[in-house]
Design an enzyme around this catalytic site. Structure first.
Site, short mmCIF file in Angstrom:
data_model
loop_
_atom_site.label_atom_id
_atom_site.label_comp_id
_atom_site.label_asym_id
_atom_site.label_seq_id
_atom_site.Cartn_x
_atom_site.Cartn_y
_atom_site.Cartn_z
N HIS A 46 0.86 -1.19 0.00
CA HIS A 46 0.00 0.00 0.00
C HIS A 46 0.90 1.24 0.00
O HIS A 46 1.92 1.28 0.67
CB HIS A 46 -0.93 -0.01 1.23
CG HIS A 46 -2.05 0.96 1.09
ND1 HIS A 46 -1.86 2.32 1.23
CD2 HIS A 46 -3.37 0.79 0.80
CE1 HIS A 46 -3.02 2.93 1.02
NE2 HIS A 46 -3.95 2.03 0.76
N GLU A 54 -4.08 1.02 -7.31
CA GLU A 54 -4.47 2.17 -6.50
C GLU A 54 -3.57 3.35 -6.89
O GLU A 54 -2.47 3.50 -6.33
CB GLU A 54 -4.28 1.87 -5.00
CG GLU A 54 -5.16 0.78 -4.46
CD GLU A 54 -5.42 0.93 -2.95
OE1 GLU A 54 -6.54 0.72 -2.53
OE2 GLU A 54 -4.48 1.29 -2.20
P1 13P Z 1 -9.80 5.98 -0.05
O1 13P Z 1 -11.02 5.18 -0.42
O2 13P Z 1 -9.95 6.72 1.25
O3 13P Z 1 -9.33 6.85 -1.17
O4 13P Z 1 -8.63 4.92 0.23
C1 13P Z 1 -8.37 3.95 -0.71
C2 13P Z 1 -7.38 3.00 -0.16
O5 13P Z 1 -6.28 3.38 0.17
C3 13P Z 1 -7.80 1.61 0.00
O6 13P Z 1 -6.73 0.77 0.32
#
Ligand code: 13P
Length: 260
Positions: free
Chosen positions: A96, A168
């Protein structure tokens, strides 16, 4: 792996009061009517065992937000893969951007974690994505492939079988700016094509998630894309009423696609 996977990543949020309220409402209002979605909760480590007890006899699974690369010994403050197994975890998030940025985790550490999780029978969720600067320099695809290659350098293509890759984009996380759906689709398809060029069977067994400012209002656009098999939800999972509406909407929308 066919159902749409929704993971609530609570990050560094929650306490017993929050958990009791959230899990009770999820059990009361949605879990019995989950036909098209699988739900998983990723709380802070310290609450995993407690939530595992609350989730007994439900189909809702547990996700850990991290794991250490060591399996035991003198590593103060760390949690091992065996401990995660012991408390009933199914998925483990690694790579992450918040761990890369705030805890200096690099591709080498992340690839070791990926291999460790997979070899211990849990399912790694590899998060990858580009910064805003990298996006402006058109480096999205290069960055994603580098992250996958670093795992392959330490193992072989079979390690990716039955795992999860979560795209992401870093600039979309917690920013309220979700990525353009065409760009998301293009990036996921690129990653799929790359893995397919190495092994066309294994790619079929990988779940591809998207994460970054998903909420109940923009949810539909992600459900329409067959390339996206699920979502990682941060902020929008913290207000239980919103999260329940989001899951109900996902069920309803997927149902309508299936019957049309
Ligand atoms: P948000 O939905 O707050 O943008 O976060 C996404 C995330 O980091 C999920 O792992």
């Amino acid at each position: 792996m066919t159902k749409f996977l929704i993971i609530a990543n609570w990050k560094l949020n929650g306490n017993y009061k929050f958990i009791n309220k959230n899990i009770n409402l999820i059990k009361k209002k949605i879990y019995k009517s989950l036909y098209f979605c699988n739900l998983s909760i990723a709380p802070p480590y310290i609450y995993l065992g407690y939530i595992n007890n609350l989730l007994k006899n439900t189909s809702i699974s547990l996700t850990a937000q991290n794991v250490d690369i060591h399996t035991k010994g003198s590593f103060t403050g760390e949690i091992s893969i065996k401990m995660l197994k012991d408390v009933g975890v199914k998925y483990v998030i690694i790579g992450h951007s918040e761990r890369r940025f705030f805890h200096n985790e690099n591709n080498d550490i992340i690839s070791k974690k990926f291999i460790l999780i997979k070899n211990n029978g849990l399912i790694p969720i590899l998060c990858l994505g580009e910064t805003e600067k990298q996006k402006k320099r058109n480096e999205t695809e290069k960055i994603c492939i580098q992250q996958i290659n670093s795992i392959l350098e330490n193992s072989n293509i079979n390690i990716l079988n039955k795992t999860i890759i979560a795209y992401e984009p870093i600039w979309a996380i917690g920013s309220g700016k979700n990525a353009n759906i065409n760009e998301i689709q293009k990036t996921i398809l690129f990653i799929k094509k790359y893995i397919s060029s190495l092994n066309s069977e294994i790619v079929k067994n990988i779940y591809f998630l998207y994460g970054g400012s998903v909420n109940v209002s923009n949810l539909d656009i992600f459900l329409q894309e067959k390339t996206i098999n699920g979502l990682l939800i941060g902020k929008a999972s913290l207000t239980i009423e919103n999260f329940i509406s989001l899951v109900k909407k996902a069920e309803k929308t997927i149902n309508s696609f299936n019957s049309s």
